[in-house]
Design a protein around this motif. Structure first.
Motif: not given
Length: 475
Positions: A175-186
Motif C-alpha cells: 500500500i505504501i508503494g502504491m501511494i508513493l507511485i501515485c504521488a510520483g505520477i501526480l
C-alpha cells in the motif's frame, strides 16, 4: 481472574512467561504492532473496494473516514477493558462479566464461527489466486495452505506472531508503494497515466457524490467488512509479553493506519484513475496498475492479495483455538478443548477448527454456488456482533468503575460512554443498510437461525451443567 491476579502472572520480563490460563506470553511489541496493523488491511480493501468505488465513487473516501472513526471508538472501548483485565478470549470473558453468562456463551461461539467461516473463504481465495501463476487444482493449494498454517499455529504462538508479522509487512509495503507511485505520477507525471492524472478526478466526474448519498450509505456494509479483524489484537492480550504497554500503543495507531492505508490510498488511486473506470469484482489496485501501464503490477497485486488471504486464515486459526478453550474453561464447551501443549497451544481446539476449514474447502470445490456465498456473507454480521458486545461491555464497565465497584482502567476511552453509544448507533445503521440491500440481506436471515441454535444449546447446557451455564470467575 481479577486484574490484580493478571498482573501477578506477568513478571515484566521479555521472556515467555505464563500469560494466564496457561498460555505463554510469546508475542512481543513488534509482532503485536504488526498484527494490529495487518488486522486493518485485508481482501476487503484489495478486492472489495472495487465494488464500493463503482457504487459510490469518490464519496467512498468519506465513508471509510467516518467508519474509521467508529472503529477507533470501538478499539478504545476494547482497550479500556483490556487494561482493566487483559485475558485471552476477551470478548466472551467481558460479555460474561458485564452482560451475563448466556451472552458470553453466544459471543464466544459466534466469534469462533466468524473465524471458521472467514478461514474457509480466505484459504479458498488463496487457492484461487494461485491459479494466476500455475494451472493446478484449487483443492490442492487449499489443502497445502491449510496444513502449513495449521502446523505453524501448532508449533507455538511465537511462530504465529512471526508469520503474521511478515504477512502484514507485505500488505503494508504494497500500500505504501502504491501511494508513493501515485504521488510520483501526480507530481512528476511519469507512466501512461501521467497526462491525465489529477486530484480534480475526485469531483469532476459527477461530483464528490456522483451516485447520490444513498449509495454512499449502502457501501457502509462493504466498508465495515473491510475493517473486520481489527479487534484481533484483543484476543492476543493473554499472550502479549507486556500488555499494559504494548496494547495501548497498538490501539492508538488505529487512526493513522486508517488515514494512510484506506483514506490515503483511495485518494491517491482515485486521483490517478477516474472512479468511472473501476469495475465490481476487480481490485482497484490491479486496475490502477493497468492504467499506469505497469504490466508487472498485476502480478505484484496478485501476490499481495494472496498474502492478505493467508494472513486472514492464519489469524482465524489462532483465534478459533483460543475461543474454544475459553468456552471450555468456563464450562460452556467440551472439556477436551481445555488442554494445552507444552508450548501453550490449544491443540484440540485448533485441530477441530482447522478440520472444519478443510470441510469448507471441500464444499467450495464440489458446490461453489450461491449456498457457499451465503455462508460467507454471515461473516460480516457475526464479526460485528463482537464489536457490539465490546461497546456494551465497556459502557457497563465504565458505569461500575464510576460507582467505585470496580478498579478504573489505566487506558480510558476518550468521550465514553457517548462515543460508545455513537458507535452502537452507527453499527445499527449499517445493519439496517444490510437489510435494505438484497444481496446482503441473506446474512440477516442466517443470524436468527444461528441465534436459535445457540439458544437451544444453552438450554441443554443449563440442564446438564448448571455451573457451566452460570458465570464462574477463574481462580
Amino acid at each position: 481472574m481479577t486484574s490484580v491476579q493478571v498482573d501477578k502472572q506477568h513478571d515484566g520480563t521479555d521472556g515467555a512467561v505464563d500469560g494466564g490460563e496457561g498460555y505463554q506470553r510469546g508475542l512481543g511489541a513488534r509482532q503485536i504492532q504488526m498484527i494490529a496493523i495487518g488486522g486493518a488491511i485485508g481482501t476487503g480493501l484489495f478486492l472489495g473496494a472495487g465494488k464500493a468505488i463503482a457504487k459510490a465513487g469518490p464519496s467512498l473516501i468519506l465513508a471509510y473516514a467516518i467508519a474509521g472513526l467508529v472503529i477507533f471508538f470501538i478499539m478504545r472501548a476494547l482497550g479500556e477493558l483490556l487494561m482493566y483485565r487483559p485475558v485471552s478470549g476477551s470478548f466472551a470473558e467481558y460479555a460474561r462479566e458485564f452482560v451475563g453468562p448466556f451472552w458470553g456463551f453466544v459471543t464466544g461461539w459466534t466469534y469462533w464461527l466468524f473465524w471458521v467461516v472467514t478461514g474457509i473463504t480466505e484459504v479458498t481465495a488463496a487457492a484461487t489466486y494461485m491459479t494466476y501463476w500455475w494451472d493446478i487444482p484449487q483443492w490442492i493449494s487449499a489443502l497445502v495452505f491449510t496444513v502449513i498454517l495449521y502446523g505453524a499455529n501448532l508449533i507455538s504462538v511465537k511462530l504465529f506472531g512471526e508469520l503474521e508479522f511478515w504477512f502484514s509487512m507485505v500488505k503494508v509495503t504494497a500500500i505504501i508503494g502504491m501511494i508513493l507511485i501515485c504521488a510520483g505520477i501526480l507530481t512528476i507525471g511519469f507512466s501512461d497515466a501521467g497526462d491525465t492524472a489529477s486530484v480534480t478526478h475526485l469531483w469532476d466526474q459527477g461530483g464528490f457524490f456522483p451516485t447520490g448519498i444513498g449509495n454512499t450509505l449502502m457501501t457502509l456494509q462493504i466498508v465495515m467488512f473491510a475493517f473486520l479483524a481489527v479487534e484481533l489484537v484483543g484476543v492476543t492480550a493473554g499472550e502479549s509479553k507486556d500488555p499494559k504497554t504494548v496494547l495501548p500503543k497498538a490501539i492508538n495507531t488505529v487512526p493513522w493506519r486508517i488515514a494512510v492505508f484506506y483514506v490515503g490510498a483511495l485518494i491517491m488511486i482515485l486521483s490517478v484513475v477516474p472512479w468511472t473506470e473501476f469495475q465490481p469484482g476487480v481490485s482497484p489496485f490491479v486496475a490502477a496498475f493497468e492504467k499506469m501501464g505497469l504490466g508487472v503490477g498485476a502480478a505484484i497485486v496478485n501476490f499481495v492479495v494472496l498474502t492478505a488471504a493467508l494472513s486472514s486464515c492464519n489469524s482465524g486459526m489462532y483465534s478459533t483455538g483460543r475461543m474454544l478453550r475459553d468456552l471450555a474453561l468456563n464450562g460452556q464447551g467440551p472439556k477436551v478443548f481445555t488442554k494445552l501443549t507444552k508450548s501453550g497451544t490449544p491443540l484440540l481446539g485448533l485441530t477441530f477448527s482447522a478440520s472444519l476449514m478443510l470441510v469448507g474447502v471441500w464444499i467450495n470445490y464440489v458446490a461453489p454456488g450461491k449456498a457457499f456465498e451465503y455462508v460467507v456473507s454471515f461473516a460480516t454480521i457475526s464479526g460485528m456482533w463482537a464489536w457490539i458486545m465490546i461497546l456494551v461491555c465497556q459502557i457497563r464497565y465504565r458505569a461500575k468503575a464510576n460507582r467505585g465497584e470496580l478498579p478504573e482502567s489505566t487506558f480510558k476511552a476518550p468521550g465514553a460512554p457517548y462515543t460508545s453509544w455513537f458507535a452502537l448507533l452507527f453499527i445499527g445503521m449499517v445493519i439496517v443498510m444490510m437489510g435494505i440491500d438484497e444481496g446482503a440481506r441473506v446474512s440477516l436471515y442466517a443470524a436468527p437461525v444461528w441465534g436459535l441454535i445457540l439458544g437451544v444449546s444453552y438450554l441443554v447446557l443449563k440442564s446438564r451443567n448448571p455451573e457451566g451455564a452460570a458465570f464462574a470467575k477463574r481462580s
